[in-house]
Write a protein that holds these residues in place. Structure first.
Motif, short mmCIF file in Angstrom:
data_model
loop_
_atom_site.label_atom_id
_atom_site.label_comp_id
_atom_site.label_asym_id
_atom_site.label_seq_id
_atom_site.Cartn_x
_atom_site.Cartn_y
_atom_site.Cartn_z
N PHE A 24 17.39 -0.38 53.74
CA PHE A 24 17.88 -0.04 55.02
C PHE A 24 17.69 -1.23 55.94
O PHE A 24 16.35 -1.81 55.99
CB PHE A 24 17.09 1.27 55.59
N ARG A 28 20.09 -1.95 62.06
CA ARG A 28 21.13 -0.86 62.30
C ARG A 28 20.56 0.50 61.83
O ARG A 28 21.02 1.34 62.46
CB ARG A 28 22.24 -1.14 61.21
N HIS A 29 19.66 0.57 60.97
CA HIS A 29 18.91 2.09 60.47
C HIS A 29 17.36 1.91 60.90
O HIS A 29 16.74 1.81 59.62
CB HIS A 29 19.37 2.22 59.14
N GLU A 32 15.75 5.24 59.25
CA GLU A 32 15.78 5.33 57.81
C GLU A 32 14.60 4.14 57.26
O GLU A 32 13.90 4.18 56.24
CB GLU A 32 17.07 5.04 57.23
#
Length: 446
Positions: A24, A28-29, A32
């Protein structure tokens, strides 16, 4: 199992699997990415914990292994030490047996030529020996005539309390005395206690406690069936003198030759190891025609009982008689007696009773002018009007012993009429006051 190979199963357990990259993107994540990092960190911590557990288990297993090996080595060391002790004991016993065997082997010159003039006496003096060292003494007789009484006086003398019995010196023991009171032990205890009534004051309780050992009741095993048992018993109590009271309790079935031979084996084993024996025994109910048994055949049981004894003394009389007769049926040297023995029922002690009717010296004193012949002495000594040739010869030996003791003097016949010394006569050595008148002239004597 070796220590190294034991740990092969742990090989590679401390290697951590490679960590997979975080899939991940943190930009962006972020959530996660963070969750994956937490998951990876947890997995890594679990691996570290597993590694620590395994290290601890390995440490504990190694400690258990060392403990087990230590215990096994300790058992081996103990076994080796016990084996060394047993080996040492076995070698000592073999050495002792070899020494004993060697002590019983003599060269011909030593065995045949280096003999003392008379056997060493435990009870007796000169050639008048009632009990010789290395030979068993058997005291036999019917019930109630004083066998235990005589044995008790020997016990006192062997213990060093008194020096003689019936006028004959007794050699004291060197170690301990074991008295096997197997025949009516409580009655024997009462009988013997009379003789030791003053012993506590005379020699002390501690001395009696140290030197005497009494076995009460049946023996631990039948001496005929287990011949080594008598010697074992003596050695267990460090005794060099053993009183066997009586033979009928030491072995069962004495009338059987195999039993008599078995007991004689036990006797000889003890004697060979320096254990001196006094044995109390019984006689047959009566001799020929109901008379007293006056020879060795009157002793009850197998012939091996008397064959293996060095001296056999028989006491004769009725139960409770204050005066009994002592006959020396088997002798190491000279025959002692016959003697009249008087028992003191209060003290338990005995003395020789000089009966004027059977005392040869008293007879010689009464016949101061004529003296006595061997045949006349035999009639007096054996209380018979027709003495046998054997009795006459025994009387002759007795007279010559009295000459050696200075009680009589012998005058040999000079006219040749007597034949084989039958004309010799013996006179009392006595003060002139004992002689009535002058001696009648007799050209047969010088």
């Amino acid at each position: 199992m070796s220590l190294d190979t034991d740990w092969d199963r742990w090989e590679g357990m401390d290697v951590i699997a490679p960590v997979e990259p975080n899939p991940f993107d943190p930009q962006r994540h972020p959530d996660e990415h963070a969750a994956f990092e937490r998951q990876t960190a947890g997995a890594r911590e679990e691996v570290e914990q597993a590694k620590e557990r395994r290290r601890q288990e390995r440490k504990e297993a190694k400690a258990r292994y060392l403990e087990d090996e230590t215990e096994r080595e300790l058992v081996r060391l103990k076994a080796r030490h016990a084996a060394e002790q047993r080996w040492t004991q076995e070698q000592a016993e073999l050495a002792k047996a070899a020494a004993d065997d060697a002590a019983r082997v003599h060269d011909g010159a030593t065995f045949l030529l280096d003999l003392p003039p008379t056997p060493p006496a435990l009870w007796g003096k000169g050639e008048d020996i009632l009990w010789a060292r290395g030979e068993a003494l058997m005291i036999a007789g019917p019930q109630g005539v004083g066998k235990t009484t005589i044995a008790g006086q020997l016990l006192r003398a062997v213990a060093g309390i008194t020096g003689d019995v019936l006028g004959y010196p007794v050699e004291p023991c060197e170690r301990r005395i074991l008295y096997l009171a197997m025949d009516r032990p409580e009655q024997a205890r009462r009988n013997l206690a009379r003789m030791f009534a003053d012993a506590e004051v005379e020699i002390g309780r501690d001395y009696l406690a140290e030197i005497l050992r009494f076995w009460s009741g049946p023996p631990p095993s039948d001496f005929a069936a287990d011949p080594a048992a008598l010697l074992r018993l003596a050695q267990q109590h460090d005794a060099d003198v053993v009183f066997v009271d009586s033979l009928k309790d030491a072995a069962v079935g004495l009338s059987k030759d195999e039993v008599g031979a078995g007991y004689n084996r036990a006797r000889q084993l003890a004697l060979a190891e320096g254990v001196q024996l006094v044995e109390l025994h019984h006689v047959v109910k009566s001799g020929a025609d109901g008379a007293k048994p006056n020879n060795i055949n009157g002793i009850y049981g197998s012939t091996w009982l008397t064959s293996g004894a060095g001296s056999v003394v028989m006491l004769w009389g009725d139960p409770g008689d204050p005066v009994i007769e002592l006959l020396h049926l088997k002798q190491p040297m000279n025959e002692v007696g016959p003697l009249s023995v008087r028992h003191n029922r209060e003290t338990g002690l005995s003395e020789v009773f000089h009966d004027e009717d059977t005392d040869v010296v008293a007879l010689a004193r009464r016949c101061a002018e004529t003296g006595v012949s061997a045949a006349e002495a035999a009639r007096c000594q054996f209380s018979t009007e027709t003495p046998s040739k054997a009795q006459v010869e025994k009387a002759r030996r007795k007279l010559r012993q009295l000459v050696k003791q200075g009680l009589l003097t012998e005058r040999a016949a000079t006219d040749g009429k007597g034949g084989r010394g039958n004309g010799d006569r013996w006179f009392a050595v006595a003060p002139a006051s004992w002689v009535v008148g002058e001696e009648a002239p007799d050209d047969r004597y010088q």
